[in-house]
Every structure is written in C-alpha cells, then in structure tokens.
Design an enzyme around this catalytic site. Structure first.
Site, PDB file in Angstrom:
ATOM      1  N   LYS A  89      -7.232   9.565  13.924  1.00  8.74           N
ATOM      2  CA  LYS A  89      -6.307  10.421  12.984  1.00  8.74           C
ATOM      3  C   LYS A  89      -6.521  11.775  13.214  1.00  8.74           C
ATOM      4  CE  LYS A  89      -5.123   6.956  10.082  1.00  8.74           C
ATOM      5  NZ  LYS A  89      -3.790   6.560   9.912  1.00  8.74           N
ATOM      6  N   VAL A 105      -7.586   5.969  -0.921  1.00 13.47           N
ATOM      7  CA  VAL A 105      -6.460   5.381  -1.803  1.00 13.47           C
ATOM      8  C   VAL A 105      -6.691   4.013  -1.994  1.00 13.47           C
ATOM      9  CG1 VAL A 105      -3.899   5.045  -1.790  1.00 13.47           C
ATOM     10  CG2 VAL A 105      -4.947   7.228  -0.652  1.00 13.47           C
ATOM     11  N   ASP A 133       5.802  -5.749  15.395  1.00 13.54           N
ATOM     12  CA  ASP A 133       4.287  -5.447  15.509  1.00 13.54           C
ATOM     13  C   ASP A 133       4.344  -4.077  16.234  1.00 13.54           C
ATOM     14  OD1 ASP A 133       1.938  -4.862  16.548  1.00 13.54           O
ATOM     15  OD2 ASP A 133       1.262  -6.949  17.026  1.00 13.54           O
ATOM     16  N   VAL A 134       4.087  -2.861  15.365  1.00 19.21           N
ATOM     17  CA  VAL A 134       4.280  -1.628  16.037  1.00 19.21           C
ATOM     18  C   VAL A 134       3.455  -1.480  17.481  1.00 19.21           C
ATOM     19  CG1 VAL A 134       4.946  -0.493  13.899  1.00 19.21           C
ATOM     20  CG2 VAL A 134       2.386  -0.585  14.480  1.00 19.21           C
ATOM     21  N   TYR A 142     -11.497   4.767  14.345  1.00 15.65           N
ATOM     22  CA  TYR A 142     -10.315   5.231  13.292  1.00 15.65           C
ATOM     23  C   TYR A 142     -10.074   6.847  13.232  1.00 15.65           C
ATOM     24  CZ  TYR A 142      -8.053   5.408   8.678  1.00 15.65           C
ATOM     25  OH  TYR A 142      -7.196   5.693   7.703  1.00 15.65           O
ATOM     26  N   GLY A 191       0.703  -1.068  -0.133  1.00 14.35           N
ATOM     27  CA  GLY A 191      -0.004  -0.075  -0.127  1.00 14.35           C
ATOM     28  C   GLY A 191       0.848   1.105   0.047  1.00 14.35           C
ATOM     29  N   ILE A 192       0.579   2.147   0.807  1.00 14.42           N
ATOM     30  CA  ILE A 192       1.143   3.508   0.863  1.00 14.42           C
ATOM     31  C   ILE A 192       2.557   3.416   1.533  1.00 14.42           C
ATOM     32  CG2 ILE A 192       1.028   5.698   1.895  1.00 14.42           C
ATOM     33  CD1 ILE A 192      -2.044   5.538   1.924  1.00 14.42           C
TER      34      ILE A 192
HETATM   35  P1  NDP Z   1      -2.809  -1.149   3.999  1.00 15.18           P
HETATM   36  O1  NDP Z   1      -4.001  -2.121   4.764  1.00 15.18           O
HETATM   37  O2  NDP Z   1      -2.416  -1.615   2.792  1.00 15.18           O
HETATM   38  O3  NDP Z   1      -1.375  -1.199   4.888  1.00 15.18           O
HETATM   39  C1  NDP Z   1      -1.463  -1.201   6.126  1.00 15.18           C
HETATM   40  C2  NDP Z   1       0.228  -1.387   6.802  1.00 15.18           C
HETATM   41  O4  NDP Z   1       0.274  -1.271   8.234  1.00 15.18           O
HETATM   42  C3  NDP Z   1       0.504  -2.582   6.279  1.00 15.18           C
HETATM   43  O5  NDP Z   1       1.949  -2.364   5.910  1.00 15.18           O
HETATM   44  C4  NDP Z   1       0.629  -3.455   7.487  1.00 15.18           C
HETATM   45  O6  NDP Z   1       1.486  -4.313   7.779  1.00 15.18           O
HETATM   46  C5  NDP Z   1       0.926  -2.443   8.531  1.00 15.18           C
HETATM   47  N1  NDP Z   1       0.490  -2.657   9.981  1.00 15.18           N
HETATM   48  C6  NDP Z   1      -0.771  -2.796  10.291  1.00 15.18           C
HETATM   49  N2  NDP Z   1      -0.881  -3.115  11.733  1.00 15.18           N
HETATM   50  C7  NDP Z   1       0.330  -3.221  12.214  1.00 15.18           C
HETATM   51  C8  NDP Z   1       0.916  -3.613  13.233  1.00 15.18           C
HETATM   52  N3  NDP Z   1       0.463  -3.857  14.197  1.00 15.18           N
HETATM   53  N4  NDP Z   1       2.245  -3.529  13.379  1.00 15.18           N
HETATM   54  C9  NDP Z   1       3.299  -3.367  12.076  1.00 15.18           C
HETATM   55  N5  NDP Z   1       2.597  -3.014  10.837  1.00 15.18           N
HETATM   56  C10 NDP Z   1       1.194  -2.671  10.879  1.00 15.18           C
HETATM   57  O7  NDP Z   1      -3.396   0.163   4.147  1.00 15.18           O
HETATM   58  P2  NDP Z   1      -2.983   1.695   3.558  1.00 15.18           P
HETATM   59  O8  NDP Z   1      -1.549   1.579   2.476  1.00 15.18           O
HETATM   60  O9  NDP Z   1      -3.864   2.063   2.805  1.00 15.18           O
HETATM   61  O10 NDP Z   1      -2.436   2.613   4.861  1.00 15.18           O
HETATM   62  C11 NDP Z   1      -1.622   3.071   5.217  1.00 15.18           C
HETATM   63  C12 NDP Z   1      -1.825   4.144   6.286  1.00 15.18           C
HETATM   64  O11 NDP Z   1      -2.601   5.209   5.336  1.00 15.18           O
HETATM   65  C13 NDP Z   1      -2.493   3.989   7.281  1.00 15.18           C
HETATM   66  O12 NDP Z   1      -2.215   4.635   8.295  1.00 15.18           O
HETATM   67  C14 NDP Z   1      -4.043   4.197   6.898  1.00 15.18           C
HETATM   68  O13 NDP Z   1      -4.704   4.816   8.110  1.00 15.18           O
HETATM   69  C15 NDP Z   1      -3.714   5.425   6.139  1.00 15.18           C
HETATM   70  N6  NDP Z   1      -4.779   5.924   5.124  1.00 15.18           N
HETATM   71  C16 NDP Z   1      -5.122   5.137   4.187  1.00 15.18           C
HETATM   72  C17 NDP Z   1      -6.231   5.632   3.458  1.00 15.18           C
HETATM   73  C18 NDP Z   1      -6.754   4.651   2.366  1.00 15.18           C
HETATM   74  O14 NDP Z   1      -7.827   5.141   1.607  1.00 15.18           O
HETATM   75  N7  NDP Z   1      -6.069   3.395   1.882  1.00 15.18           N
HETATM   76  C19 NDP Z   1      -6.831   6.745   3.524  1.00 15.18           C
HETATM   77  C20 NDP Z   1      -6.246   7.451   4.573  1.00 15.18           C
HETATM   78  C21 NDP Z   1      -5.141   7.209   5.411  1.00 15.18           C
HETATM   79  P3  NDP Z   1       1.235  -5.795   8.490  1.00 15.18           P
HETATM   80  O15 NDP Z   1      -0.223  -6.047   8.169  1.00 15.18           O
HETATM   81  O16 NDP Z   1       1.872  -6.922   7.524  1.00 15.18           O
HETATM   82  O17 NDP Z   1       1.832  -5.768   9.666  1.00 15.18           O
END
Ligand code: NDP
Length: 255
Positions: free
Chosen positions: A164, A193, A65-66, A160, A21-22
């Site tokens: 934010k 996104v 795990d963050v 959520y 993702g992002i």
């Molecule tokens: P994804 O679901 O594709 O990615 C989420 C990411 O967060 C993954 O890399 C995941 O990795 C990681 N993550 C989640 N929980 C944990 C954890 N406990 N420990 C470590 N890593 C973690 O979503 P996006 O790329 O869309 O989201 C990225 C950011 O952008 C987020 O903060 C989201 O809130 C924000 N955002 C997204 C929007 C959208 O429309 N997509 C809009 C606005 C904001 P893994 O699961 O492997 O741990």
C-alpha cells in the site's frame, strides 16, 4: 460552480474488485452519478448480480484475475467494446495476509504484491495508454490504505503495508508524469472498513477492541463512506487535485 461537478455523466469507469465491499459500493455510487461501469473480479456475488440485473445498460461484469499479466489489456479492450471509451480507472481489488516478517513465505509475498501492486500497475498502464490515445484526459483512483503509513496493530502484515505504501508512491509519480496531459491520479487511504477483508478481525473481540480504541471516531467505516471519497477524486469536482492521498480513517492516523 455547480453540484454537477460531482457527477460522472457520459463517463465510463473500470472498477476492479467491483463485486463486493468497497468496490461494489463505488460501482453503485458511480452508476448513480451517471457513469457507465465495467466491473471485474474473479467471482460473482448476489450484490453484483442484483446490480447487473437492475441496470443492464449501465453495468457490465468481466470475469478476470487481475494478477494475470494480460488482464489490463483485456479489461481496457472489454471496456471500450462495451461503452466505447475509458475515462476513469478505480484500482480497488486487493488482498491481505498476516504474518511475522521473518517467517513470511514467498508464495504469500507474491500473492500480496502481485494483487496489490503489480496488478494495479499493469492495469493503470493499460488504462492510461487508452486515455492518452482517446485524448480528453481521465482520472485514476487507486485504493491505498492507512497501512501505507503506519504499522497496523495487533496484526502483523508487512507485505500488505509495503504494497500500500508503494501504491501511494505510484499514485504520486503517475500524477507527476501525466498532470500536463489531463490525467489526474489520486488515491484513497481507508482506515478500517466493514468488509469481507476485515470481518474476521471485527469478529475477534481483542482485535475489534484495539482497532476501535485506535480509531478516534470509535467506529469502523461503511464501504459507502469510501465510495464518496472515490467519487470526489474521479469527478470534475476535484479538478485541481492530483497526486493526493485522501486519508479516510476516522482519525486513526492522527496519533
Ligand atoms: P474485500 O475482500 O471485500 O474485496 C476485495 C475485492 O478484490 C473483491 O472484489 C475481490 O473479488 C477482488 N480481488 C481480490 N483478488 C483479486 C484478483 N486476483 N483478481 C480480481 N479481483 C480480485 O475487501 P475490501 O472491499 O475491504 O477491499 C477493497 C480494497 O480496499 C482493497 O484494495 C483493500 O486493500 C483496500 N482497503 C480495505 C480496508 C478495509 O478495512 N476493508 C482498509 C484499507 C484499504 P474476487 O475475490 O471475487 O476476485
């Protein structure tokens, strides 16, 4: 003035959620911009594996795990061990969950706040301490959301949205505290996104229509369109910008 101000040569970035993702888009662009990067997530993905294999000198992946209270300290230590310093933190990892406010259960509340607010707080705390110890400043880019400003529709997601909004305020307050010591703190606030987070909603015809109709540009963003925003805020190009929330939402919050 030069376009080099958009580069990150000689800088090391720590990017949470850098496997898809992002976060993965930011990792790719930061690497192209010259940074060395430590990426962290709980799981591997093919996209991450390909990046690590193609550029072994530029990227490291640390499984973490963050939400673990020690994650920040471990990640900063791993970054310094890998590349000797930490110049840029991108607090990107995040999770979403929907539900009515009056029925939202504690486990979900802890999950959302723990990942989206407490974890970025702790990781930024560790990163800023390292930047101060190194000297020479640094930049923090937090990933907020339009959900920090508006109530999304049709899905209800109060936890959520609250997380934010809190990240936006954490961004401004950190910026205020560290401005005089050369650490700039900004956030991006994406609209919708295309990513794993939104794929269910995009596949739902009703949600897709409502999200699209409420986005004046009439489309969703690609992760790469958020990465360019993050690069601007991380790089010297934004040298006088701190405490800003860069809204990148196709016009969603204009109405
Ligand atoms: P994804 O679901 O594709 O990615 C989420 C990411 O967060 C993954 O890399 C995941 O990795 C990681 N993550 C989640 N929980 C944990 C954890 N406990 N420990 C470590 N890593 C973690 O979503 P996006 O790329 O869309 O989201 C990225 C950011 O952008 C987020 O903060 C989201 O809130 C924000 N955002 C997204 C929007 C959208 O429309 N997509 C809009 C606005 C904001 P893994 O699961 O492997 O741990």
């Amino acid at each position: 003035m030069s376009l080099d101000q958009f580069r990150l040569d000689g800088k090391t970035a720590l990017i949470t959620g850098g496997n898809r993702g992002i976060g993965l888009a930011i990792a790719r662009l930061f690497g192209e911009a010259g940074a060395t990067c430590v990426l962290t997530s709980r799981s591997q993905t093919p996209g991450l594996a390909a990046l690590l294999e193609a550029h072994p000198d530029r990227y490291r992946w640390v499984q973490e795990d963050v939400t673990d209270p020690e994650a920040g300290a471990r990640l900063v230590a791993a970054t310094c061990e890998a590349f000797g310093r930490l110049d840029v933190l991108v607090n990107n990892a995040g999770v979403a969950a929907n539900g009515n406010f009056h029925e939202f259960d504690d486990a979900q509340l802890d999950y959302i706040m723990g990942t989206n607010l407490i974890a970025p707080f702790r990781i930024a705390r560790a990163a800023v301490a390292q930047m101060l110890a190194q000297g020479g400043g640094g930049t923090v880019v937090n990933v907020g959301s339009i959900s920090g400003y508006v109530a999304n529709k049709p899905q209800l997601q109060v936890a959520y949205n609250s997380s934010k909004a809190a990240i936006h305020q954490m961004t401004k307050t950190m910026a205020f505290e560290y401005a005089a010591r050369g650490i700039r703190v900004n956030a991006i606030a994406p609209g919708y996104v295309v990513s794993d987070m939104t794929k269910g909603g995009i596949a739902n015809p009703d949600w897709n229509r409502i999200w699209t109709e409420n986005t004046p540009m009439g489309r969703f963003a690609e992760p790469e369109e958020m990465a360019t925003c993050a690069l601007f805020l991380a790089a010297p190009a934004s040298s006088y910008v701190t405490g800003a929330i860069l809204v990148a939402d196709g016009g969603y919050t204009t109405h």
